[in-house]
Design a protein around this motif. Structure first.
Motif, PDB file in Angstrom:
ATOM      1  N   ARG A   1       0.823  -1.209   0.000  1.00  0.00           N
ATOM      2  CA  ARG A   1       0.000   0.000   0.000  1.00  0.00           C
ATOM      3  C   ARG A   1       0.858   1.261   0.000  1.00  0.00           C
ATOM      4  N   THR A   2       1.962   1.242   0.722  1.00  0.00           N
ATOM      5  CA  THR A   2       2.798   2.440   0.889  1.00  0.00           C
ATOM      6  C   THR A   2       4.060   2.418   0.033  1.00  0.00           C
ATOM      7  N   ARG A   3       4.225   1.358  -0.718  1.00  0.00           N
ATOM      8  CA  ARG A   3       5.450   1.122  -1.490  1.00  0.00           C
ATOM      9  C   ARG A   3       6.690   1.310  -0.623  1.00  0.00           C
ATOM     10  N   THR A   4       6.724   0.571   0.437  1.00  0.00           N
ATOM     11  CA  THR A   4       7.854   0.580   1.354  1.00  0.00           C
ATOM     12  C   THR A   4       8.781  -0.576   1.016  1.00  0.00           C
ATOM     13  N   LEU A   5      10.030  -0.282   0.727  1.00  0.00           N
ATOM     14  CA  LEU A   5      10.975  -1.331   0.363  1.00  0.00           C
ATOM     15  C   LEU A   5      11.291  -2.215   1.572  1.00  0.00           C
ATOM     16  N   PRO A   6      11.423  -3.513   1.358  1.00  0.00           N
ATOM     17  CA  PRO A   6      11.605  -4.456   2.469  1.00  0.00           C
ATOM     18  C   PRO A   6      13.052  -4.593   2.941  1.00  0.00           C
ATOM     19  N   HIS A   7      13.682  -3.499   3.273  1.00  0.00           N
ATOM     20  CA  HIS A   7      15.064  -3.563   3.749  1.00  0.00           C
ATOM     21  C   HIS A   7      15.173  -4.434   5.001  1.00  0.00           C
ATOM     22  N   GLU A   8      14.272  -4.217   5.946  1.00  0.00           N
ATOM     23  CA  GLU A   8      14.316  -4.972   7.200  1.00  0.00           C
ATOM     24  C   GLU A   8      14.075  -6.455   6.944  1.00  0.00           C
ATOM     25  N   GLN A   9      13.127  -6.757   6.084  1.00  0.00           N
ATOM     26  CA  GLN A   9      12.769  -8.148   5.816  1.00  0.00           C
ATOM     27  C   GLN A   9      13.904  -8.890   5.101  1.00  0.00           C
ATOM     28  N   ILE A  10      14.563  -8.215   4.168  1.00  0.00           N
ATOM     29  CA  ILE A  10      15.743  -8.806   3.526  1.00  0.00           C
ATOM     30  C   ILE A  10      16.815  -9.068   4.585  1.00  0.00           C
ATOM     31  N   GLY A  11      16.937  -8.156   5.530  1.00  0.00           N
ATOM     32  CA  GLY A  11      17.903  -8.329   6.618  1.00  0.00           C
ATOM     33  C   GLY A  11      17.631  -9.572   7.444  1.00  0.00           C
ATOM     34  N   TRP A  12      16.351  -9.851   7.701  1.00  0.00           N
ATOM     35  CA  TRP A  12      16.002 -11.070   8.453  1.00  0.00           C
ATOM     36  C   TRP A  12      16.490 -12.316   7.709  1.00  0.00           C
TER      37      TRP A  12
END
Length: 414
Positions: free
Chosen positions: A41-52
């Motif tokens: 919805r917000t087009r937020t890149l998954p930096h944190e999720q890639i980090g996991w």
């Protein structure tokens, strides 16, 4: 078990027990899925999720176990990517360049340089990609250059579709050497001022893959990481397609999950429906059943299509060159067949899901349309029409498929 024509002393990634492997990552997949709708919805890149995923060693699952990886086979990698795509289809596509580079390194000649990359992968470092030239380039033309500047090698150029590179520690850059004109892969660190990345991908789907423009201005690359492209692993085109097939199949799983949930909780019914609850309506059940069957077939096709690529990997270290060639051809043909079949199945499934709901199904709050948009986008990367022709030519005439293809401006009609 190694074949008689294979070196038995060479560690290879032939596969592991899948359920314990998947169990390592499923809690992370669940956390990723929990925020996927809001990121969309917000087009937020998954930096944190890639980090996991990096911290959990996801990027090293194809590295042989003897070097600290999971030793997973290609069909097992595809299964994991499908599960990840169900959680968020942008993430496996963002990691497509990484896994392709890993695949190239596990196919490389054994030695210290290869082991250094294995150590990086096991430590959680990931690799992006930057191959597609920007601007009015001719078909096959490479503008990005690797040049000698004093005692250093540097890269200069601009690339687009550099999916996942914005999350990466390294970038796999397709370039040309200035000194001898050879096509090469320059694997360079993103942690330097000569690398500038942008999230300017404007597609209507796969919005958070971190794709976009990468600019290289005297970006330094170590000489040992300038790799002759002619040594690239032979089934690379099939491999890249396998990741996209996994993305599409996983998107189908997500669509099935969401439509089942929406039907299960829906209370409003139509006067001309078939039951007092939507979940008990036989026609609605039929719609969901058809979607489930299409998703099942798509997933099965995706996993099966990875089998000849695994054979190509294993025979690469054997002595039977005919077996290796046969496996490489099969990898291309079967990935093409799967691409055509999986795209058709999931594009239909992600359209039909709306037949199970009323007008509320098109609500922006639900974003159910994202499944079709994401599947359509992933299915558009390599034109289906050309894959169909290649498969037909093989079936009729035995014509070998192209193992490398390029894009650029054609000859002017003027």
């Amino acid at each position: 078990m190694a074949s008689q024509n294979q070196r038995e002393d060479l560690p290879l990634s032939r596969g592991t027990d899948y359920e314990p492997l998947a169990a390592r990552f499923r809690p992370i997949f669940e956390r990723i899925a929990a925020g996927a709708l809001e990121r969309e919805r917000t087009r937020t890149l998954p930096h944190e999720q890639i980090g996991w995923l990096k911290e959990a060693g996801f990027g090293a699952i194809r590295v042989p176990a003897e070097y600290g990886g999971a030793g997973a086979s290609l069909p097992q990698l595809v299964r994991l990517l499908i599960e990840l795509a169900e959680a968020d289809s942008s993430l496996p596509q963002a990691l497509r360049g990484h896994f392709a580079f890993v695949e190239d390194r596990i196919n490389a000649v054994p030695g210290p340089a290869r082991e250094k990359w294995f150590e990086r992968f096991v430590n959680g470092e990931i690799v992006g990609n930057a191959w597609t030239e920007v601007g009015a380039v001719k078909l096959g033309e490479v503008i990005t250059r690797v040049s000698r500047r004093g005692n250093q090698w540097v890269v200069n150029g601009t690339k687009y579709y550099s999916t996942g590179s914005i999350f990466a520690d390294w970038i796999d850059v397709y370039a040309q050497r200035d000194d001898n004109g050879a096509d090469v892969i320059a694997a360079l660190s993103t942690r330097q001022p000569g690398v500038k990345q942008s999230d300017d991908w404007d597609g209507f789907g796969q919005r958070t893959t971190g794709s976009g423009t990468s600019v290289f201005e005297n970006a330094v690359v170590d000489e040992e990481n300038i790799i002759d492209f002619s040594t690239r692993f032979k089934y690379q085109t099939a491999f890249y397609q396998l990741v996209l097939i996994a993305v599409i199949a996983g998107t189908g799983r997500a669509a099935l999950r969401d439509i089942s949930y929406e039907v299960r909780k829906r209370t409003r019914v139509y006067s001309h429906g078939n039951a007092p609850r939507v979940s008990e309506d036989a026609q609605v059940q039929q719609v969901v059943g058809q979607i489930a069957a299409r998703v099942y077939a798509a997933e099965a096709a995706a996993v099966r299509a990875a089998e000849p690529a695994q054979r190509a990997y294993e025979t690469r270290f054997g002595t039977d060159r005919e077996a290796e060639k046969s496996a490489n051809v099969a990898a291309e043909i079967e990935s093409a067949k799967a691409q055509v079949a999986v795209a058709a199945l999931i594009l239909q499934a992600t359209t039909d899901l709306f037949n199970a709901l009323g007008a509320s199904g098109v609500s922006e709050n639900k974003l159910l349309d994202r499944h079709w948009r994401n599947a359509r986008t992933a299915a558009s990367h390599n034109p289906l029409i050309y894959k169909e022709r290649i498969v037909g030519d093989w079936e009729i005439n035995g014509t070998e498929p192209p193992f490398i293809w390029q894009i650029g401006n054609g000859v002017s009609a003027a």
